[in-house]
Design a protein around this motif. Structure first.
Motif, PDB file in Angstrom:
ATOM      1  N   THR A  12      66.965  27.290   3.258  1.00 40.25           N
ATOM      2  CA  THR A  12      67.413  26.105   4.003  1.00 40.25           C
ATOM      3  C   THR A  12      68.120  25.233   3.076  1.00 40.25           C
ATOM      4  O   THR A  12      67.794  24.360   2.261  1.00 40.25           O
ATOM      5  N   ILE A  13      69.557  24.997   3.682  1.00 41.99           N
ATOM      6  CA  ILE A  13      70.351  24.178   3.013  1.00 41.99           C
ATOM      7  C   ILE A  13      70.915  22.873   3.812  1.00 41.99           C
ATOM      8  O   ILE A  13      71.147  23.069   5.051  1.00 41.99           O
ATOM      9  N   ASP A  14      70.330  21.638   3.595  1.00 40.57           N
ATOM     10  CA  ASP A  14      70.757  20.355   4.173  1.00 40.57           C
ATOM     11  C   ASP A  14      70.113  20.707   5.712  1.00 40.57           C
ATOM     12  O   ASP A  14      70.878  20.497   6.453  1.00 40.57           O
ATOM     13  N   GLY A  15      68.859  21.084   5.504  1.00 41.45           N
ATOM     14  CA  GLY A  15      68.086  21.103   6.845  1.00 41.45           C
ATOM     15  C   GLY A  15      68.415  22.383   7.662  1.00 41.45           C
ATOM     16  O   GLY A  15      67.775  22.537   8.837  1.00 41.45           O
ATOM     17  N   LYS A  16      69.316  23.221   7.292  1.00 40.18           N
ATOM     18  CA  LYS A  16      69.890  24.339   8.231  1.00 40.18           C
ATOM     19  C   LYS A  16      69.604  25.593   7.532  1.00 40.18           C
ATOM     20  O   LYS A  16      69.640  25.698   6.390  1.00 40.18           O
ATOM     21  N   VAL A  17      68.810  26.569   8.468  1.00 41.48           N
ATOM     22  CA  VAL A  17      68.348  27.904   7.640  1.00 41.48           C
ATOM     23  C   VAL A  17      69.894  28.501   7.468  1.00 41.48           C
ATOM     24  O   VAL A  17      70.569  28.911   8.543  1.00 41.48           O
ATOM     25  N   GLN A  18      70.193  28.848   6.237  1.00 37.12           N
ATOM     26  CA  GLN A  18      71.501  29.588   5.929  1.00 37.12           C
ATOM     27  C   GLN A  18      71.491  31.158   5.778  1.00 37.12           C
ATOM     28  O   GLN A  18      72.320  31.663   5.836  1.00 37.12           O
ATOM     29  N   GLY A  19      70.318  31.388   5.407  1.00 34.33           N
ATOM     30  CA  GLY A  19      69.885  33.119   5.169  1.00 34.33           C
ATOM     31  C   GLY A  19      68.441  33.109   5.185  1.00 34.33           C
ATOM     32  O   GLY A  19      67.857  32.159   5.051  1.00 34.33           O
ATOM     33  N   GLN A  20      68.331  34.440   5.303  1.00 34.05           N
ATOM     34  CA  GLN A  20      66.697  34.729   5.262  1.00 34.05           C
ATOM     35  C   GLN A  20      66.457  35.800   4.327  1.00 34.05           C
ATOM     36  O   GLN A  20      67.377  36.815   4.228  1.00 34.05           O
ATOM     37  N   VAL A  21      65.490  35.813   3.739  1.00 31.90           N
ATOM     38  CA  VAL A  21      65.192  37.194   2.877  1.00 31.90           C
ATOM     39  C   VAL A  21      63.865  37.743   3.761  1.00 31.90           C
ATOM     40  O   VAL A  21      62.869  37.055   4.137  1.00 31.90           O
ATOM     41  N   LEU A  22      64.044  38.991   4.256  1.00 31.31           N
ATOM     42  CA  LEU A  22      63.218  39.826   4.988  1.00 31.31           C
ATOM     43  C   LEU A  22      62.618  40.951   4.335  1.00 31.31           C
ATOM     44  O   LEU A  22      63.569  41.743   3.655  1.00 31.31           O
ATOM     45  N   GLY A  23      61.151  41.078   4.470  1.00 37.82           N
ATOM     46  CA  GLY A  23      60.584  42.217   3.816  1.00 37.82           C
ATOM     47  C   GLY A  23      60.853  43.403   4.803  1.00 37.82           C
ATOM     48  O   GLY A  23      60.277  43.060   6.103  1.00 37.82           O
ATOM     49  N   VAL A  24      61.125  44.513   4.279  1.00 37.77           N
ATOM     50  CA  VAL A  24      60.947  45.668   5.287  1.00 37.77           C
ATOM     51  C   VAL A  24      60.428  46.928   4.388  1.00 37.77           C
ATOM     52  O   VAL A  24      60.495  47.129   3.461  1.00 37.77           O
ATOM     53  N   SER A  25      59.525  47.682   5.297  1.00 41.75           N
ATOM     54  CA  SER A  25      58.831  48.646   4.675  1.00 41.75           C
ATOM     55  C   SER A  25      59.720  50.002   4.663  1.00 41.75           C
ATOM     56  O   SER A  25      59.407  51.097   4.119  1.00 41.75           O
TER      57      SER A  25
END
Ligand code: GLY
Length: 373
Positions: free
Chosen positions: A6-19
């Motif tokens: 989250t940068i400057d209050g905005k989600v700019q990317g996500q780390v997602l776990g996948v199996s």
């Protein structure tokens, strides 16, 4: 596992776990077209995902192989990727998915940042080092004129997919390189309980006791450890995402992620001069031991802690003693990108989970360490 950057209050990317790789295609449905850049070393895995994406979309997803090495981490390779993007008519709305280790994600991410002034990109990191560090936080770029990562930009991948099973084909030596960054992460932030660091030392010690040869692929030997390792990768990704969210452009707190790296850059430079082959992670391990000693010499931590860190890293199978005269590291350490006014920000250790940034002259740091040699 879903961890936002989250940068400057905005989600700019996500780390997602996948199996499983087959969980990935639906996340990319909203992009009108995709391109894949992959490290030739992970071709079977990349082809599996390309197949799954092509089926999901009902059309072939073009893929481009690159060979990844520090020597090949150049503008030239980035130009090849951009040429291919142009040849395949990639649009501004096309998402570029990079599959491979940190060198691959750094170069493909950089190409995505400059192609048509920027297209969205995502990563499937396939090395431990990239899963816990390089593929999170948006540092992209290439080496330039003998300097590591001298050209690049910081821009966030929309997704970083963390799939621990992709580590099974990794040679043990590469795994160890990532192990050093995993330990680094928990030395700088252990979630408050000192549990993550100890769990990591114990897990990596067990893997080390399997007696794998450095060039041997981990294969099924890693299977019993995957659930615990996956949990630690998630925790490390979470630490990294939170540091990056706080300071995306490395003006302050993000510098702590460079624990051990100033010495490591000196060691890597000297290794290149001598034709030795230390990996980045191995150099970081030796660099962290030097940082621990420097910290105790300045009274920031006890000698016991500094000795413990050395013993812990060694017990995980990592190299802990810099094999070169310390004076030979001086030149490369002094041209550190973060150097200012003759001083370099060293990340020093107060305790596990407690580090601080201390500006020191390289000369002073090396002099303090001489007594150990
Ligand atoms: N690898 C250090 C950072 O991303 O800041």
């Amino acid at each position: 596992m879903t961890i936002p950057v989250t940068i400057d209050g905005k989600v700019q990317g996500q780390v997602l776990g996948v199996s499983d790789l087959r969980e990935i295609p639906p996340y990319l449905d909203t992009y009108p077209s995709l391109r894949i850049v992959y490290d030739i070393n992970v071709r079977p895995l990349a082809m599996e995902l390309k197949g799954a994406l092509s089926v999901e979309r009902g059309e072939d997803v073009p893929a481009f192989a690159i060979s990844c090495s520090e020597e090949g981490k150049t503008l030239h390779t980035v130009q090849d990727i951009c040429t291919w993007l142009l040849d395949t008519s990639a649009q501004r709305s096309t998402l570029l998915l990079a599959i491979g280790g940190g060198i691959c994600t750094d170069m493909a991410g950089f190409a995505a940042c400059i192609y048509k002034r920027g297209i969205p990109f995502a990563f499937l990191p396939t090395t431990l080092l990239a899963q816990v560090d390089a593929a999170i936080g948006g540092k992209t770029g290439v080496n330039f004129q003998d300097f590591k990562n001298m050209l690049g930009v910081i821009s966030q991948p929309v997704y970083t997919f963390e799939c621990p099973t992709s580590l099974l084909t990794l040679p043990y030596r590469e795994f160890l390189g990532g192990a050093a960054e995993l330990l680094k992460t928990f030395i700088l932030d252990d979630g408050g309980g000192k549990v993550l660091y100890e769990e990591t030392v114990s897990l990596l010690g067990e893997v080390h006791s399997l007696g794998l040869k450095k060039e041997e692929r981990l294969g099924d030997a890693l299977l019993p450890y995957l659930p615990a390792l996956g949990k630690l990768i998630g925790a490390a990704a979470s630490v990294k995402a939170s540091v990056v969210s706080e300071d995306p452009y490395e003006r302050g707190r993000r510098k702590v992620l460079n624990l051990g790296h100033t010495f490591a850059h000196g060691i890597e430079h000297e290794a290149r001069v001598r034709g030795d082959a230390w990996s980045h992670g191995e150099a970081v391990s030796m660099g962290m031991v030097l940082c621990a000693r420097l910290s105790s010499s300045l009274g920031l931590c006890t000698e016991e802690l500094s000795d413990k860190i050395r013993k812990d890293l060694g017990g995980c199978g990592l190299p802990v003693e810099c094999p070169y005269p310390l004076s030979s590291l001086r030149g490369a350490m002094s041209v550190d990108k973060k150097a200012r006014g003759g001083k370099v920000p060293f990340i020093l250790i107060g305790d596990i989970g407690d580090v601080r940034i201390v500006e020191l002259e390289v000369e002073e740091a090396l002099e303090r360490l001489e007594r150990y040699y």
